[in-house]
Scaffold this active site. Sequence first.
Site, PDB file in Angstrom:
ATOM      1  N   ALA A  21     -98.590  -6.518 -92.773  1.00 54.55           N
ATOM      2  CA  ALA A  21     -97.478  -6.413 -91.832  1.00 54.55           C
ATOM      3  C   ALA A  21     -96.676  -7.702 -91.672  1.00 54.55           C
ATOM      4  O   ALA A  21     -95.463  -7.654 -91.443  1.00 54.55           O
ATOM      5  CB  ALA A  21     -98.016  -5.970 -90.474  1.00 54.55           C
ATOM      6  N   THR A  25     -92.412  -8.417 -90.819  1.00 53.72           N
ATOM      7  CA  THR A  25     -91.915  -8.792 -89.485  1.00 53.72           C
ATOM      8  C   THR A  25     -90.590  -9.551 -89.600  1.00 53.72           C
ATOM      9  O   THR A  25     -89.732  -9.408 -88.739  1.00 53.72           O
ATOM     10  CB  THR A  25     -92.955  -9.624 -88.699  1.00 53.72           C
ATOM     11  OG1 THR A  25     -93.469 -10.643 -89.551  1.00 53.72           O
ATOM     12  CG2 THR A  25     -94.105  -8.768 -88.213  1.00 53.72           C
ATOM     13  N   ARG A  33    -100.465  -3.615 -85.167  1.00 54.32           N
ATOM     14  CA  ARG A  33    -101.882  -3.987 -85.095  1.00 54.32           C
ATOM     15  C   ARG A  33    -102.086  -5.450 -84.735  1.00 54.32           C
ATOM     16  O   ARG A  33    -103.209  -5.913 -84.657  1.00 54.32           O
ATOM     17  CB  ARG A  33    -102.550  -3.772 -86.457  1.00 54.32           C
ATOM     18  CG  ARG A  33    -102.674  -2.337 -86.850  1.00 54.32           C
ATOM     19  CD  ARG A  33    -103.529  -2.242 -88.088  1.00 54.32           C
ATOM     20  NE  ARG A  33    -104.928  -2.163 -87.717  1.00 54.32           N
ATOM     21  CZ  ARG A  33    -105.701  -1.118 -87.958  1.00 54.32           C
ATOM     22  NH1 ARG A  33    -105.234  -0.093 -88.583  1.00 54.32           N
ATOM     23  NH2 ARG A  33    -106.944  -1.103 -87.579  1.00 54.32           N
ATOM     24  N   ILE A  99     -96.182   0.436 -95.254  1.00 56.97           N
ATOM     25  CA  ILE A  99     -95.745   1.795 -95.585  1.00 56.97           C
ATOM     26  C   ILE A  99     -94.240   1.925 -95.381  1.00 56.97           C
ATOM     27  O   ILE A  99     -93.701   3.018 -95.319  1.00 56.97           O
ATOM     28  CB  ILE A  99     -96.493   2.827 -94.694  1.00 56.97           C
ATOM     29  CG1 ILE A  99     -96.344   2.493 -93.195  1.00 56.97           C
ATOM     30  CG2 ILE A  99     -97.968   2.889 -95.075  1.00 56.97           C
ATOM     31  CD1 ILE A  99     -97.036   3.492 -92.260  1.00 56.97           C
ATOM     32  N   ASP A 100     -93.542   0.774 -95.323  1.00 54.32           N
ATOM     33  CA  ASP A 100     -92.148   0.749 -94.863  1.00 54.32           C
ATOM     34  C   ASP A 100     -91.105   0.855 -95.957  1.00 54.32           C
ATOM     35  O   ASP A 100     -89.908   0.812 -95.666  1.00 54.32           O
ATOM     36  CB  ASP A 100     -91.906  -0.515 -94.033  1.00 54.32           C
ATOM     37  CG  ASP A 100     -92.314  -1.788 -94.791  1.00 54.32           C
ATOM     38  OD1 ASP A 100     -92.219  -1.810 -96.041  1.00 54.32           O
ATOM     39  OD2 ASP A 100     -92.733  -2.748 -94.121  1.00 54.32           O
ATOM     40  N   HIS A 115    -101.560   2.269 -98.700  1.00 53.44           N
ATOM     41  CA  HIS A 115    -101.609   3.219 -97.576  1.00 53.44           C
ATOM     42  C   HIS A 115    -100.466   4.235 -97.616  1.00 53.44           C
ATOM     43  O   HIS A 115    -100.181   4.876 -96.609  1.00 53.44           O
ATOM     44  CB  HIS A 115    -101.580   2.450 -96.240  1.00 53.44           C
ATOM     45  CG  HIS A 115    -102.824   1.664 -95.979  1.00 53.44           C
ATOM     46  ND1 HIS A 115    -102.894   0.629 -95.081  1.00 53.44           N
ATOM     47  CD2 HIS A 115    -104.074   1.765 -96.517  1.00 53.44           C
ATOM     48  CE1 HIS A 115    -104.126   0.116 -95.070  1.00 53.44           C
ATOM     49  NE2 HIS A 115    -104.853   0.789 -95.934  1.00 53.44           N
ATOM     50  N   THR A 182    -101.405 -10.863 -93.854  1.00 54.99           N
ATOM     51  CA  THR A 182    -102.473  -9.934 -93.479  1.00 54.99           C
ATOM     52  C   THR A 182    -103.717 -10.732 -93.156  1.00 54.99           C
ATOM     53  O   THR A 182    -103.992 -11.761 -93.780  1.00 54.99           O
ATOM     54  CB  THR A 182    -102.788  -8.918 -94.589  1.00 54.99           C
ATOM     55  OG1 THR A 182    -103.976  -8.197 -94.224  1.00 54.99           O
ATOM     56  CG2 THR A 182    -103.005  -9.578 -95.937  1.00 54.99           C
ATOM     57  N   ASN A 206    -100.441 -17.522 -94.213  1.00 54.95           N
ATOM     58  CA  ASN A 206    -100.444 -16.747 -92.966  1.00 54.95           C
ATOM     59  C   ASN A 206    -100.159 -17.687 -91.793  1.00 54.95           C
ATOM     60  O   ASN A 206    -100.471 -18.870 -91.854  1.00 54.95           O
ATOM     61  CB  ASN A 206    -101.815 -16.064 -92.785  1.00 54.95           C
ATOM     62  CG  ASN A 206    -101.754 -14.867 -91.863  1.00 54.95           C
ATOM     63  OD1 ASN A 206    -100.970 -13.944 -92.085  1.00 54.95           O
ATOM     64  ND2 ASN A 206    -102.564 -14.859 -90.820  1.00 54.95           N
TER      65      ASN A 206
END
Length: 234
Positions: A21, A25, A33, A99-100, A115, A182, A206
């Site tokens: 994710a 962003t 999440r 999944i975007d 996913h 992630t 990250n």
Amino acid sequence: MANPHQALYDEAKAMVFLTGAGVSTASGIPDFRSANGLYQQNQRAEYYLSHQYFATDPAGFYDYCQQNLYFPDAKPNVIHQKQAALTQQDRATVITQNIDNLYELAETKHLIDFHGNLYDLYCVKCHQKVSLVDYQTSRIHSSDGGEIRPNIVLYDEPIDSQNVQKSVAAMQQADLVVIVGTSMRVYPFAGLLDYVNPRAKVIAVNQEPLQLPIAFEMVTTDASQYFKELKINA
Ligand SMILES: [Zn+2]
């Protein structure tokens, strides 16, 4: 500033990007999440995004998806674009939990949507593909009354076995593995680390430092800046 790993990217022939994710962003897609999402919200998401819920309350499932998951105006950012460019040189594979559809929009050549993809919609009755516009109009397939759903892996559903096999093979062949955006805490995705080629260098980029069960180099930074600084050499 130069990317601290420029030479590694220049030389690598089989990169794998493991992403989540945090990559999206910067494109304005919230991470439901993440730390700012309360535990309770996560629990709710796991309930609303289950096949059990889809089967028992399809209207509620539809409303939840429409209100929380779809951002059709979002555009790929520099992280998607640089990774996509490396896949176009046949030197990299992206394995994403997202999944975007943003990697598709960035024209990523070697891509595994671990996913699934929100924009890949089908009718559960006749298995025909359905467009987003039709799904936004109604959750019911007009030609046969079947329920339409996105081809995403719901919390109580297994990962597509072909995606697992392709991901494992990419990890076993990798010479450079880069974890981006992630925390690697969601299984079975996180289990891909068990298959990393022992000769591969592993880097994690990250905002928050990660704990991983393997040797790796932590780069605690903004992934957008890190990839902005990466030059894609022909
Ligand atoms: Zn149908």
